[in-house]
Design a protein around this motif. Structure first.
Motif, PDB file in Angstrom:
ATOM      1  N   ALA A   1     -56.596 -29.319 108.800  1.00 50.41           N
ATOM      2  CA  ALA A   1     -56.906 -28.409 107.688  1.00 50.41           C
ATOM      3  C   ALA A   1     -58.408 -28.244 107.515  1.00 50.41           C
ATOM      4  N   ALA A   2     -59.166 -29.284 107.886  1.00 50.76           N
ATOM      5  CA  ALA A   2     -60.625 -29.224 107.753  1.00 50.76           C
ATOM      6  C   ALA A   2     -61.269 -28.454 108.913  1.00 50.76           C
ATOM      7  N   ALA A   3     -60.492 -28.125 109.928  1.00 44.91           N
ATOM      8  CA  ALA A   3     -61.031 -27.417 111.093  1.00 44.91           C
ATOM      9  C   ALA A   3     -61.070 -25.920 110.818  1.00 44.91           C
ATOM     10  N   ARG A   4     -61.682 -25.535 109.740  1.00 46.60           N
ATOM     11  CA  ARG A   4     -61.802 -24.129 109.333  1.00 46.60           C
ATOM     12  C   ARG A   4     -63.232 -23.670 109.611  1.00 46.60           C
ATOM     13  N   PRO A   5     -63.423 -22.390 109.795  1.00 46.15           N
ATOM     14  CA  PRO A   5     -64.767 -21.898 110.116  1.00 46.15           C
ATOM     15  C   PRO A   5     -65.756 -22.015 108.957  1.00 46.15           C
ATOM     16  N   SER A   6     -65.286 -22.086 107.749  1.00 48.52           N
ATOM     17  CA  SER A   6     -66.181 -22.108 106.602  1.00 48.52           C
ATOM     18  C   SER A   6     -66.610 -23.539 106.279  1.00 48.52           C
ATOM     19  N   ARG A   7     -67.903 -23.772 106.247  1.00 53.09           N
ATOM     20  CA  ARG A   7     -68.420 -25.114 105.955  1.00 53.09           C
ATOM     21  C   ARG A   7     -67.976 -25.629 104.586  1.00 53.09           C
ATOM     22  N   PRO A   8     -68.024 -24.822 103.524  1.00 53.89           N
ATOM     23  CA  PRO A   8     -67.571 -25.327 102.225  1.00 53.89           C
ATOM     24  C   PRO A   8     -66.094 -25.743 102.231  1.00 53.89           C
ATOM     25  N   VAL A   9     -65.259 -24.999 102.974  1.00 49.61           N
ATOM     26  CA  VAL A   9     -63.838 -25.357 103.055  1.00 49.61           C
ATOM     27  C   VAL A   9     -63.686 -26.672 103.809  1.00 49.61           C
ATOM     28  N   ARG A  10     -64.394 -26.819 104.933  1.00 47.90           N
ATOM     29  CA  ARG A  10     -64.340 -28.072 105.694  1.00 47.90           C
ATOM     30  C   ARG A  10     -64.738 -29.249 104.821  1.00 47.90           C
ATOM     31  N   GLN A  11     -65.822 -29.095 104.075  1.00 48.36           N
ATOM     32  CA  GLN A  11     -66.289 -30.181 103.217  1.00 48.36           C
ATOM     33  C   GLN A  11     -65.273 -30.496 102.118  1.00 48.36           C
ATOM     34  N   ALA A  12     -64.718 -29.478 101.512  1.00 49.87           N
ATOM     35  CA  ALA A  12     -63.751 -29.687 100.426  1.00 49.87           C
ATOM     36  C   ALA A  12     -62.499 -30.397 100.929  1.00 49.87           C
ATOM     37  N   VAL A  13     -61.990 -29.972 102.079  1.00 50.35           N
ATOM     38  CA  VAL A  13     -60.779 -30.599 102.624  1.00 50.35           C
ATOM     39  C   VAL A  13     -61.079 -32.032 103.048  1.00 50.35           C
ATOM     40  N   THR A  14     -62.220 -32.255 103.666  1.00 48.41           N
ATOM     41  CA  THR A  14     -62.602 -33.608 104.070  1.00 48.41           C
ATOM     42  C   THR A  14     -62.737 -34.517 102.849  1.00 48.41           C
ATOM     43  N   GLN A  15     -63.371 -34.027 101.790  1.00 51.24           N
ATOM     44  CA  GLN A  15     -63.503 -34.816 100.560  1.00 51.24           C
ATOM     45  C   GLN A  15     -62.139 -35.090  99.933  1.00 51.24           C
ATOM     46  N   THR A  16     -61.253 -34.113  99.995  1.00 55.15           N
ATOM     47  CA  THR A  16     -59.900 -34.305  99.475  1.00 55.15           C
ATOM     48  C   THR A  16     -59.173 -35.394 100.262  1.00 55.15           C
ATOM     49  N   GLY A  17     -59.298 -35.358 101.572  1.00 51.47           N
ATOM     50  CA  GLY A  17     -58.678 -36.384 102.413  1.00 51.47           C
ATOM     51  C   GLY A  17     -59.236 -37.768 102.119  1.00 51.47           C
TER      52      GLY A  17
END
Length: 144
Positions: free
Chosen positions: A64-80
């Motif tokens: 889920a964190a393997a998205r092109p948008s850096r903010p989305v990657r960071q948000a999903v990683t922080q959620t995990g």
């Protein structure tokens, strides 16, 4: 098994109404598979002291964190990361696997664990399907 039945009845009396989620107004169905997977996660924590999400959940977070948008990657990683920390903390303090206590935890703790299990089920779906966020493909899962 008798203890399990007694614990269940203590939390949910026999005369209680069955849970029947209402169908959404837009005609979609409840995510029964996700609910089933969440229940499976909850049962796992009733029988083991596993303090980290399963490998499939961790791979789902990565997918889920393997998205092109850096903010989305960071948000999903922080959620995990928050999921891992919350699960470890809850398992350490509440010990849902402890046979000396009822399977159902105190109300607030049970609610928190159930919510964590539901989140884990969603991330597991991302891993198993390769899809995240409204059906968009994420990094292709490796089922090895």
């Amino acid at each position: 098994m008798a203890d399990l039945s007694a614990d269940y009845r203590a939390v949910r009396p026999a005369d209680a109404d069955a849970v029947r989620p209402e169908a959404p107004q837009d005609g979609t169905r409840p995510a029964w598979g996700t609910l089933g997977a969440a229940i499976d996660h909850r049962i796992r924590h009733a029988f083991s002291d596993q303090r980290t999400p399963s490998e499939s959940v961790r791979k789902g977070v990565a997918g889920a964190a393997a998205r092109p948008s850096r903010p989305v990657r960071q948000a999903v990683t922080q959620t995990g990361e928050a999921l891992c920390a919350a699960l470890a903390d809850l398992i350490e303090h509440e010990r849902p696997y402890d046979r000396a206590q009822p399977i159902a935890l105190a109300s607030a703790s049970e609610e928190e664990l159930n919510r964590l299990c539901y989140v884990m089920a969603w991330f597991e779906e991302v891993y198993r399907s390769g899809r995240s966020f409204r059906g968009r493909r994420s990094a292709r899962p490796t089922l090895t």
